[in-house]
Design an enzyme around this catalytic site. Structure first.
Site, PDB file in Angstrom:
ATOM      1  N   VAL A  72      69.554   3.833 -73.888  1.00  0.00           N
ATOM      2  CA  VAL A  72      68.568   2.842 -74.284  1.00  0.00           C
ATOM      3  C   VAL A  72      68.470   2.865 -75.809  1.00  0.00           C
ATOM      4  O   VAL A  72      68.276   3.919 -76.406  1.00  0.00           O
ATOM      5  CB  VAL A  72      67.198   3.196 -73.659  1.00  0.00           C
ATOM      6  CG1 VAL A  72      66.128   2.197 -74.083  1.00  0.00           C
ATOM      7  CG2 VAL A  72      67.310   3.271 -72.141  1.00  0.00           C
ATOM      8  N   CYS A  73      68.591   1.707 -76.444  1.00  0.00           N
ATOM      9  CA  CYS A  73      68.558   1.651 -77.909  1.00  0.00           C
ATOM     10  C   CYS A  73      67.178   2.046 -78.429  1.00  0.00           C
ATOM     11  O   CYS A  73      66.156   1.469 -78.045  1.00  0.00           O
ATOM     12  CB  CYS A  73      68.893   0.260 -78.399  1.00  0.00           C
ATOM     13  SG  CYS A  73      68.589   0.070 -80.177  1.00  0.00           S
ATOM     14  N   VAL A  74      67.132   3.015 -79.325  1.00  0.00           N
ATOM     15  CA  VAL A  74      65.854   3.542 -79.815  1.00  0.00           C
ATOM     16  C   VAL A  74      65.047   2.490 -80.578  1.00  0.00           C
ATOM     17  O   VAL A  74      63.831   2.356 -80.371  1.00  0.00           O
ATOM     18  CB  VAL A  74      66.067   4.815 -80.659  1.00  0.00           C
ATOM     19  CG1 VAL A  74      66.923   4.562 -81.896  1.00  0.00           C
ATOM     20  CG2 VAL A  74      64.729   5.420 -81.076  1.00  0.00           C
ATOM     21  N   ALA A  81      63.789  -0.070 -78.163  1.00  0.00           N
ATOM     22  CA  ALA A  81      62.843   0.551 -77.241  1.00  0.00           C
ATOM     23  C   ALA A  81      61.484   0.768 -77.894  1.00  0.00           C
ATOM     24  O   ALA A  81      60.443   0.436 -77.315  1.00  0.00           O
ATOM     25  CB  ALA A  81      63.408   1.876 -76.737  1.00  0.00           C
TER      26      ALA A  81
END
Lengths: 103, 119, 129
Positions: free
Chosen positions: B77-79, B82
Site C-alpha cells: 500500500v503506497c504510504v 494511504a
C-alpha cells in the site's frame, strides 16, 4: 519490435479511451475490452464503425464474464471479436510484451 | 512468468480491484507468479480491515489477504496515498504492508509484466 | 547503493507514464506526478506523455487559491531537475483544445499521433492513471 496489449475498460459512450486507443495503437497490437469497455464489442454500439475500420490492423478481444454480467449474452457481438475468460486475459498479457491500460 | 499488478481504485466504487483480483487468481491457476500487487490512489482502501461489506457481497479486503497469504503475494500500500486517506498500520488487514512508491517502480523493473487496473 | 541498483544497468527498462486526465477534478494528475518524481530516482529510461485532457495539466496560469486546492503545476518544472527529459505532448490533443506549446508551463516535445504511436510501441512498462 515489442508487441502490445491495450486494455480498454470504459464505455465508448462515456469516455474517449477507445478512440484514443484506436488512434495510438500500432498495427499488429491486440485490444481487450473489459469492464464497461465491453459495450464497444456490441454489434450495435455507437463505436462499431470505428472498431470495424480497425479490424484489419488490430485484433479485438472481449472479456466474457463482463459481457455476461451486463446482460449482453443475447446481444450480437461485432464480427471478428474474440471472447476470452480471465485465463484468456492472462494468456494475452503473457503473449504480448507490454500491457497498456487506457484509463 | 512473473506479474506485477497496480490497483488504482478502492473495492467498491470501481470494478478495478475486482478485475485485478480475478486476473491474479487466473494467473496463479495457470502456474504464473503474482509477485506484487501495488495499491495506489484510492486503491489503498483495499487494505482497510475496518470495511464491512454487506454479508451477501464479496469482501475484497479479505479476498486479497487470503490470496496473498496462500500464494506469497507481496501486497504493498503506497504510504503517501494511504496517509492522506487515513490508512495506517492500525487499520491494515493481514497480508498488506505500507511502503513507498519505489515499490511500484521496482514491480515494473523486476517482473515480466505490469498490469494496471483503474478508472 | 540502493537495493534497486544492485542489478546494474542491464536491467534498464523503458517506462512510460501516461497522463490523460485534467487536473483538480480528480486526484490522478497530482498522484501520477508523484510517481514520476519517484521513478526518476531509478536508473530507468523514463518518458512522460500528456494526451487528451492530460494536456490541461500543463496549462500555464493555474490559480487555485479560490478553490482551496494546492497548485501543483509548478512541480512539473522540477521534472527537468530530476533529469526527466522525455516529455511528450500529443499534437492532436493540443490542437483539438485550441492550445499550443506556448500555453504550457514547461518546454515539451510536441509529437504527432503517428510519432507517439511509435514511441508508445517501444515501451516495456506503461503506467497510466
Amino acid at each position: 519490435m515489442t508487441t502490445m496489449l491495450h486494455l480498454v475498460n470504459k464505455s465508448p459512450g462515456e469516455r474517449n479511451s477507445l478512440d484514443s486507443c484506436l488512434r495510438l495503437a500500432k498495427a499488429g497490437s491486440a485490444v481487450l475490452l473489459l469492464e464497461d469497455g465491453v459495450y464497444a464489442a456490441m454489434a450495435n454500439a455507437t463505436s462499431a464503425e470505428a472498431v470495424t475500420a480497425c479490424m484489419g490492423k488490430l485484433i479485438f478481444y472481449v472479456l466474457g464474464p463482463d459481457v455476461s454480467a451486463r446482460g449482453l449474452d443475447d446481444v450480437p457481438l461485432l464480427d471478428g471479436i474474440n471472447v476470452v475468460d480471465y485465463g484468456g486475459f492472462v494468456d494475452l498479457v503473457v503473449e504480448h510484451d507490454t500491457a497498456q491500460s487506457w484509463l | 512468468m512473473k506479474f506485477g499488478i497496480l490497483v488504482n481504485e478502492g473495492p467498491f466504487t470501481h470494478q478495478a480491484s475486482d478485475s485485478a483480483y480475478r486476473f491474479a487468481e487466473a494467473a496463479i491457476a495457470k502456474g504464473h507468479e503474482v509477485a506484487r500487487v501495488f495499491f495506489y490512489n484510492d486503491g489503498v482502501f483495499n487494505s482497510n480491515k475496518l470495511s464491512e461489506p454487506q454479508s451477501d457481497d464479496r469482501n475484497l479486503v479479505q479476498l486479497w489477504s487470503q490470496l496473498a497469504q496462500e500464494n506469497g503475494i507481496d501486497l504493498v500500500v503506497c504510504v503517501a496515498a494511504a496517509l492522506r486517506r487515513g490508512i495506517k498500520e492500525e487499520v491494515l488487514q493481514d497480508g498488506f504492508r505500507i511502503s513507498g512508491l519505489g515499490q511500484l517502480v521496482e514491480a515494473g523493473i523486476e517482473n515480466d509484466r505490469l498490469v494496471v487496473f483503474g478508472d | 547503493m540502493e537495493p534497486w541498483e544492485e542489478d546494474g544497468p542491464e536491467t534498464v527498462k523503458r517506462f512510460m507514464y501516461v497522463n490523460r486526465k485534467a487536473p483538480y477534478g480528480t486526484i490522478y494528475a497530482l498522484e501520477n506526478l508523484e510517481v514520476v518524481l519517484i521513478a526518476a530516482a531509478f536508473d530507468q529510461d523514463v518518458s512522460v506523455v500528456f494526451l487528451d485532457d492530460g494536456v490541461y495539466q500543463l496549462k500555464k496560469n493555474q490559480h487555485t487559491a479560490a478553490i482551496g486546492m494546492k497548485n501543483f503545476s509548478n512541480t512539473y518544472r522540477a521534472l527537468d531537475d530530476y533529469d526527466v527529459e522525455k516529455i511528450y505532448v500529443e499534437q492532436e490533443s493540443l490542437q483539438s483544445r485550441g492550445l499550443s506549446a506556448e500555453d504550457l508551463i514547461i518546454p515539451v516535445e510536441v509529437v504527432a499521433a503517428d510519432d507517439l504511436r511509435e514511441i508508445m510501441a517501444q515501451q516495456d512498462v506503461v503506467i497510466s492513471s
